[in-house]
Design an enzyme around this catalytic site. Sequence first.
Site, mmCIF file in Angstrom:
data_model
loop_
_atom_site.group_PDB
_atom_site.id
_atom_site.type_symbol
_atom_site.label_atom_id
_atom_site.label_comp_id
_atom_site.label_asym_id
_atom_site.label_seq_id
_atom_site.Cartn_x
_atom_site.Cartn_y
_atom_site.Cartn_z
ATOM 1 N N GLY A 66 85.637 29.402 -28.575
ATOM 2 C CA GLY A 66 85.597 29.443 -27.114
ATOM 3 C C GLY A 66 86.311 30.686 -26.624
ATOM 4 C CB CYS A 93 86.926 30.981 -33.515
ATOM 5 S SG CYS A 93 87.423 32.513 -32.744
ATOM 6 C CE1 TYR A 94 91.147 28.027 -26.684
ATOM 7 C CE2 TYR A 94 89.945 26.000 -27.115
ATOM 8 C CZ TYR A 94 90.889 26.697 -26.389
ATOM 9 O OH TYR A 94 91.568 26.071 -25.378
ATOM 10 C CG HIS A 180 82.368 32.630 -35.316
ATOM 11 N ND1 HIS A 180 82.316 31.604 -34.401
ATOM 12 C CD2 HIS A 180 83.288 33.495 -34.849
ATOM 13 C CE1 HIS A 180 83.148 31.843 -33.413
ATOM 14 N NE2 HIS A 180 83.761 32.992 -33.666
ATOM 15 C CD GLU A 182 79.745 29.510 -35.794
ATOM 16 O OE1 GLU A 182 80.436 29.353 -36.806
ATOM 17 O OE2 GLU A 182 80.230 29.850 -34.689
ATOM 18 N N GLY A 236 50.765 29.664 -25.146
ATOM 19 C CA GLY A 236 50.034 29.996 -26.364
ATOM 20 C C GLY A 236 50.949 30.100 -27.563
ATOM 21 N N GLY A 237 52.250 30.012 -27.326
ATOM 22 C CA GLY A 237 53.190 30.069 -28.447
ATOM 23 C C GLY A 237 53.438 28.670 -28.994
ATOM 24 C CB VAL A 238 55.164 27.590 -32.096
ATOM 25 C CG1 VAL A 238 56.543 28.213 -31.951
ATOM 26 C CG2 VAL A 238 55.248 26.321 -32.896
ATOM 27 C CG ASP A 239 58.868 27.712 -28.374
ATOM 28 O OD1 ASP A 239 58.855 27.498 -29.600
ATOM 29 O OD2 ASP A 239 59.415 28.685 -27.854
ATOM 30 C CB SER A 240 54.192 26.121 -24.321
ATOM 31 O OG SER A 240 53.371 27.104 -24.864
ATOM 32 C CB SER A 241 51.291 24.819 -28.907
ATOM 33 O OG SER A 241 50.881 26.071 -28.456
ATOM 34 C CE LYS A 380 60.214 30.680 -31.189
ATOM 35 N NZ LYS A 380 59.360 30.460 -30.025
#
Length: 524
Positions: A66, A93-94, A180, A182, A236-241, A380
Amino acid sequence: MNGTNGDRVSGSKPEEIVVLDFGAQYGHLISRRFRTLGVFSELVPNTITSEDLLKKNVKGIIFSGGPSSVYASGAPSFDHAILEMGVPILGICYGLQLLAKEFGGQVSRTGTREYGKATLHITDHKDLFVKIPDKITSWMSHGDKVEKLPSEFETIASSDSSAYAAIRNKEKRLYGVQFHPEVTHTDSGMKILENFAFEICKCKGVWQMGPFIETSIETIKKRIGGEEQVFCALSGGVDSSTTALLIHKAIGDRLTCIFVDHGLLREGENEWVVKILKESFDMKVIVVDARDRFLDKLKGVIDPEHKRKIIGEEFIKVFAEKSDEMGPFSWLAQGTLYPDVVESAGASGTSSKIKSHHNVGGLPSEIGFKLLEPLRDLYKDEVREIASLLGIPDEITKRHPFPGPGLAVRIIGEVTDEKVSICRKASEIVDQELKKADLYDHVWQSFATVGDDRATGVQGDEGIYGHIVTIRVIESDDAMTANWSKLPYDLLERISSRITNEVPDVTWVTYVVSNKPPATIEPQ
Ligand code: XMP
């Protein structure tokens, strides 16, 4: 979906590693890493009580990083009863500094921010550092550091500037790391989180995306009233499809997908999207030609945030008009992912705004629709996994992400017809060449950008003062961090000569060699 994670898996509560959010840019990324390891994980506010945690099947707790200083007034803290739960805690970290302060250590301002890569010397290979080499590169981003080790703790790793880069209280199962783990810039970072989950928290690691699909469809069914209709904004991308398909499975024909051509799309996007989505999914898809109105609104606009807001607002206006015409539609579904959320505003309001993604921070305050965003907690690659499980074709799942505001955020300065045409043609060449070199599927995104900088070139016997096109090709796991791709020189040369030969008025081609952070993926 948000905050309903406990019901993602039907039946008994999933084992879980909870990440307490102290405002880190990467807080959510930590939870996503554990999910990748098969352990359900979610980011929760730092104010959560031990009572609430006891209602879950918590196997481990992370105190995230943070931006605050632990001694600052109003610095975020936590319910101290959590320390009595007997559950392992890893402070990052924090989070490490909080634990150190709590147990009588000393944390101080260093005056200089340690930011970037640092060599970590590991002195103990038990539990947290099992199978980690003695020396690894780690990613640091901190201003404060632990100066005095808290009582009952021991040091298990150090770096040149942090004597206590990793500490442990074995008996109480409390751990802290200054770096970090991650982010992908830390070597073996994933292994360190894996060690925390399996060596220390003794998780079983059985959580998968399959239950997410079932639960998500059930949740959508419950949320959408029997007569209500939903618009799904399709790109037309994977997220909205994937969003559309999940909703279609839940409510069938009460879903209408709406694809808005704002004039800032990739080459051939319009026809391609409609064909694939209608044919593969048998869904209602309408296309709205809104090219003129978007481009008109963007005339003379230079400021990137302003561009994004205009686009976010214009999208909503188009949806509202179509709803009046065809509806009413009470819900608007979007393929918003977690990185859009965190960069737009910060997930919990404690992290900082990077930019307003058009579908989050770029939305007007009154949108007139209820928002449905079933993928809002995901990244994603998690969505790609769900898309494959749902049978969405590779043509869609493997497509590079494309931002909703389209070429507007790849054009620096005013959006003009000439710059749109240059950006679109040059991007198409980049993609074609990467595909030919069999590299398209190995990079996260590849595209061209153009601004107002010009450079002199020679065409035939004449000198011209043409545009500079800049190519960006990056590798990433989740768009939260990214590295520029070290493409072979001969490929870069081919791309450059095709662009200067085939795209009118371009004289120079440059290549971006900046990673994220500090750069973002899109230039605006
Ligand atoms: P940045 O530029 O923030 O991008 O590093 C991270 C990822 O998000 C995409 N992106 C967007 N997607 N609306 C979107 O739908 C937006 O306004 C937007 N801005 C960035 C970007 O292409 C990258 O994959």
